[in-house]
Design a protein around this motif. Structure first.
Motif, PDB file in Angstrom:
ATOM      1  N   MET A  48       9.037   9.402   9.371  1.00  0.00           N
ATOM      2  CA  MET A  48       9.606   9.379  10.710  1.00  0.00           C
ATOM      3  C   MET A  48       9.144  10.583  11.522  1.00  0.00           C
ATOM      4  O   MET A  48       8.875  10.478  12.733  1.00  0.00           O
ATOM      5  CB  MET A  48      11.130   9.340  10.628  1.00  0.00           C
ATOM      6  CG  MET A  48      11.711   8.039  10.101  1.00  0.00           C
ATOM      7  SD  MET A  48      11.282   6.600  11.144  1.00  0.00           S
ATOM      8  CE  MET A  48      12.086   7.044  12.695  1.00  0.00           C
ATOM      9  N   ALA A  52       7.114  10.649  15.065  1.00  0.00           N
ATOM     10  CA  ALA A  52       7.568  11.386  16.235  1.00  0.00           C
ATOM     11  C   ALA A  52       6.432  12.195  16.855  1.00  0.00           C
ATOM     12  O   ALA A  52       6.349  12.323  18.087  1.00  0.00           O
ATOM     13  CB  ALA A  52       8.731  12.305  15.860  1.00  0.00           C
ATOM     14  N   ALA A  57       8.175   7.234  17.194  1.00  0.00           N
ATOM     15  CA  ALA A  57       9.390   7.171  16.391  1.00  0.00           C
ATOM     16  C   ALA A  57      10.496   6.376  17.071  1.00  0.00           C
ATOM     17  O   ALA A  57      11.283   5.699  16.409  1.00  0.00           O
ATOM     18  CB  ALA A  57       9.887   8.576  16.063  1.00  0.00           C
ATOM     19  N   LEU A  92      15.926  10.167  14.636  1.00  0.00           N
ATOM     20  CA  LEU A  92      14.479  10.033  14.476  1.00  0.00           C
ATOM     21  C   LEU A  92      13.960  10.686  13.205  1.00  0.00           C
ATOM     22  O   LEU A  92      12.758  10.625  12.931  1.00  0.00           O
ATOM     23  CB  LEU A  92      13.759  10.622  15.694  1.00  0.00           C
ATOM     24  CG  LEU A  92      14.043   9.950  17.032  1.00  0.00           C
ATOM     25  CD1 LEU A  92      13.133  10.519  18.112  1.00  0.00           C
ATOM     26  CD2 LEU A  92      13.863   8.430  16.948  1.00  0.00           C
TER      27      LEU A  92
END
Length: 387
Positions: A48, A52, A57, A92
């Motif tokens: 994740m 991002a 994400a 996130l």
């Protein structure tokens, strides 16, 4: 730049390289969206975080559901450990459970939104590399030339076979892996939890979605399932085959499988032995093409996403393609080979082997070196030695 393979690794690499300012085209062998057997995966916090860094994400966090705890049961149903997972403070960076096809589709949609070209039906047959460029040749008679070629074409990589003809092919890792979905099972489970069962005949895991769907897998040691067996065995027959392996234990596993309908599938766990060549002057392997591991650690997708970020940063921060690819390999090979080895140990061990609980339920330490490696605005560290 040419990317061979439009799955998770290839599409993520396209997003990362596009963000770094490179023009990329993805060439995917399948004529539509790619091949998928319907399996789910757990995307870890490191995956994740990588998403991002390439601004993807948010799209993925809208899919599936979060996982913040892992519970481990033994064959008697007794709880051995309750282990916090990842970094739940921000949505996130939480672990997520989602279907592999959903993750791939979200990445493709993001690539389309950014104007990245994806060409389907482009099955690689050969590669020609010169001092000036590199050309991919496809089964339909077309070809595509660029200054760099990224092999993201999975476990049975054609790019790997060209790049290193002596490299071992993907081989059976010693376990059949079953996946299933049930809305009738309804096992006891806390929210945002994955339960791992260290049974006597199989390693089993299950999660229950907020909507009440149970997603489960079973890793069963033994001979590989033949293509004829996979194609010709019905879900009901697989349930009957699994029943004696799971029913001997006092855990929820047998009941979950018994209440699973036709959404049950099997595949063979595969891996690629470490040590193969990853790169030439103008070509590089990423994802499963470079370091396919058996699924025991649940890190395959996350490792591929890390690859995408580090490759883009290496090419952005390093003059010359050959030096950039060497820098990428320097940062990625030790970590990915450690994951491959860990997966192999888990796969070879008895299903009843249980992980060690952390003292007082402490969360795993965040790897600061990895965070710096992935951070988009932090220059890629200089290699401390040659690969």
């Amino acid at each position: 730049m040419r990317i061979i393979g439009g799955g998770i690794a290839g599409t993520a690499a396209a997003l990362a390289l596009h963000k770094a300012g490179f023009h990329v085209t993805v060439h995917e062998a399948h004529p539509d969206t790619g091949e998928d057997i319907g399996a789910f995966l757990t995307l870890a916090s490191n995956g994740m975080r990588a998403l991002a860094e390439i601004d993807a994400a948010e799209a993925v966090a809208a899919l599936g559901f979060p996982i913040t705890t892992m519970t481990v049961l033994d064959a008697s149903g007794a709880e051995l450990a309750a282990v916090p997972l990842g970094e739940p403070g921000h949505r996130l960076t939480r672990y997520r459970c989602l279907r592999r096809a959903e993750l791939a589709a979200a990445l493709r949609a993001e690539a389309r939104r950014r104007g990245i070209e994806v060409r389907h039906g482009a099955r690689l047959t050969s590669v020609t590399e010169t001092d000036a460029d590199i050309t991919a040749h496809f089964a339909d008679g077309t070809s595509a030339t660029g200054d760099l070629l990224v092999g993201a074409d999975g476990t049975h990589s054609a790019v790997r076979a060209w790049l290193d003809p002596a490299a071992p092919a993907a081989e059976y890792a010693g376990q059949r892996v079953f996946y299933g979905y049930s809305t009738a099972a309804a096992p006891s489970s806390g929210p945002e939890r994955i339960t791992m069962v260290r049974g006597s005949g199989a390693a089993f895991g299950y999660l229950v979605s907020p909507g009440g769907e149970t997603c489960w897998f079973a890793r069963v040691p033994g001979p590989a399932a033949s293509p004829v067996e996979v194609a010709g065995t019905t879900p009901a027959q697989w349930r009957e085959w699994l029943a004696p392996l799971l029913g001997a234990d006092r855990t929820p596993a047998a009941g979950i499988v018994a209440r699973t309908g036709d959404r049950l599938m099997v595949t063979n766990a595969l891996h690629v032995a470490p040590g193969a060549r990853w790169r030439t002057r103008r070509a590089v392997l990423i994802g499963d093409a470079a370091h396919a591991a058996s699924p025991a650690t649940g890190q395959g997708a996350s490792m591929a996403l890390e690859d995408a970020v580090v490759l883009a940063k290496a090419l952005r921060d390093t003059p010359g393609a050959a030096a950039a690819l060497a820098r990428f390999e320097h940062h990625r090979r030790p970590r990915t080979e450690q994951n491959t080895a860990a997966s192999a140990r888990l796969t070879a061990g008895p299903p009843s082997a249980a992980p060690q609980a952390r003292p007082d339920g402490a969360r795993p330490r965040v790897d600061e070196d990895l965070l710096r490696l992935l951070a988009w605005d932090v220059p890629l560290p200089e290699p401390s030695g040659a690969v």
